[in-house]
Scaffold this motif. Structure first.
Motif, short mmCIF file in Angstrom:
data_model
loop_
_atom_site.label_atom_id
_atom_site.label_comp_id
_atom_site.label_asym_id
_atom_site.label_seq_id
_atom_site.Cartn_x
_atom_site.Cartn_y
_atom_site.Cartn_z
N ALA A 40 53.06 25.28 79.19
CA ALA A 40 52.94 25.15 80.12
C ALA A 40 52.40 26.02 81.38
N ALA A 41 52.89 26.97 81.52
CA ALA A 41 52.85 28.10 82.14
C ALA A 41 50.96 28.63 81.69
N ALA A 42 50.58 28.15 80.98
CA ALA A 42 49.26 28.11 80.72
C ALA A 42 47.78 27.14 80.79
N TRP A 56 53.59 39.38 78.39
CA TRP A 56 55.02 39.81 78.34
C TRP A 56 55.74 40.11 77.17
N ALA A 57 54.55 40.46 76.02
CA ALA A 57 54.65 41.60 74.69
C ALA A 57 55.18 42.92 75.53
N THR A 58 54.45 43.34 76.12
CA THR A 58 54.44 44.31 76.80
C THR A 58 55.55 44.91 78.17
N SER A 59 56.06 43.51 78.62
CA SER A 59 57.18 43.84 79.77
C SER A 59 57.79 44.27 79.71
N LYS A 60 58.55 44.85 81.24
CA LYS A 60 59.65 46.07 80.40
C LYS A 60 60.80 45.35 80.21
N PRO A 61 61.22 43.63 80.79
CA PRO A 61 62.47 42.89 80.76
C PRO A 61 62.89 42.86 78.76
N LEU A 62 61.95 42.90 78.12
CA LEU A 62 61.50 42.57 77.00
C LEU A 62 61.98 43.91 75.96
N ARG A 63 61.03 44.51 76.97
CA ARG A 63 61.57 46.16 76.50
C ARG A 63 63.18 46.63 76.16
N ASP A 64 62.69 46.52 77.78
CA ASP A 64 64.17 46.81 77.96
C ASP A 64 65.72 45.79 76.79
N ALA A 65 65.73 44.60 76.73
CA ALA A 65 66.00 43.33 75.73
C ALA A 65 65.99 43.92 74.39
N GLY A 82 61.54 33.37 82.79
CA GLY A 82 62.10 34.33 83.75
C GLY A 82 61.00 35.53 84.33
N TRP A 83 59.94 35.37 83.31
CA TRP A 83 59.00 36.82 83.46
C TRP A 83 58.04 35.62 83.41
N ILE A 84 57.68 34.81 83.18
CA ILE A 84 56.46 33.56 84.39
C ILE A 84 56.55 34.16 84.96
N ALA A 85 57.72 32.95 85.71
CA ALA A 85 58.50 32.86 86.96
C ALA A 85 57.51 33.85 88.74
N THR A 86 58.39 35.35 87.17
CA THR A 86 57.91 36.53 88.14
C THR A 86 56.64 37.24 88.22
N SER A 87 56.38 37.00 87.34
CA SER A 87 55.00 37.88 87.16
C SER A 87 53.71 37.60 87.98
N LYS A 88 53.53 38.64 87.77
CA LYS A 88 52.01 38.27 89.37
C LYS A 88 50.61 38.85 88.47
N ILE A 108 53.20 25.81 93.24
CA ILE A 108 53.20 24.47 93.62
C ILE A 108 53.24 23.44 92.57
N VAL A 109 52.97 23.85 91.26
CA VAL A 109 53.24 22.92 90.05
C VAL A 109 53.85 22.94 88.90
N TYR A 110 54.86 24.22 89.27
CA TYR A 110 55.61 24.40 88.09
C TYR A 110 56.92 24.30 88.87
N ALA A 111 58.08 24.24 88.13
CA ALA A 111 59.37 24.77 88.40
C ALA A 111 59.48 26.16 87.71
N PRO A 112 61.04 26.87 88.61
CA PRO A 112 60.70 27.91 87.83
C PRO A 112 61.34 27.43 86.53
N GLY A 113 61.32 28.30 85.57
CA GLY A 113 61.52 28.34 84.30
C GLY A 113 59.70 27.74 83.54
N GLY A 114 58.99 27.58 84.19
CA GLY A 114 57.92 26.90 83.84
C GLY A 114 57.48 25.18 83.56
N VAL A 115 58.72 24.14 84.14
CA VAL A 115 58.13 23.18 83.49
C VAL A 115 57.74 22.60 84.98
#
Length: 149
Positions: A40-42, A56-65, A82-88, A108-115
């Motif tokens: 959906a995000a793509a 996402w695979a290189t993101s800090k939130p995933l590495r920390d988790a 969450g990462w999709i919604a907050t990444s810039k 505008i077109v996606y709600a939080p969570g990529g819907v």
């Protein structure tokens, strides 16, 4: 999900990011939901979704988790959303941006969570009436929704 499925590469990339083997057969619901969030995000483009997964695979939130050892299968879709919604920024986001869209087009077109939001919910975010005629929509949004002129 067999090799012929166009989303198989995205599912494989997600599993690789989690340090797990390539998926075989029917996907578990958590993985299907994660693939759907990236899809959906793509903008329903598997290649762009795979680029997003790579970022996402290189993101800090995933590495920390992963390092904390508290990442469970059921939490993966929320973590990805969450990462999709907050990444810039990023090349994958720029490639997926519709021509002529404002910088905040994803909000505008996606709600939080990529819907993906329906036009009735997205149009007011652009200053239009919820049931405005498609010919009054911005060109980028008509193209995004696949509506002719």
């Amino acid at each position: 999900m067999g090799g012929g499925n166009r989303w198989h590469g995205v599912a494989t990339a997600i599993m690789r990011a989690l340090g797990r083997p390539e998926p075989r057969g029917k996907l578990p619901s958590w993985l299907g939901n994660t693939v759907a969030a990236f899809g959906a995000a793509a903008g329903d483009d598997p290649d762009t979704a795979a680029d997003l997964v790579a970022a996402w695979a290189t993101s800090k939130p995933l590495r920390d988790a992963l390092a904390g050892g508290f990442l469970r299968d059921g939490a993966v879709p929320a973590l990805a959303g969450g990462w999709i919604a907050t990444s810039k920024g990023g090349a994958a986001r720029a490639a997926a941006r519709p021509s002529g869209a404002p910088d905040n087009w994803r909000e505008i077109v996606y709600a939080p969570g990529g819907v993906r939001r329906s036009p009735v919910l997205a149009l007011p975010r652009m200053g239009l009436e919820p049931y405005a005629a498609p010919e009054t929509w911005p060109a980028w949004y008509r193209a995004f929704e696949g509506v002719g002129r």
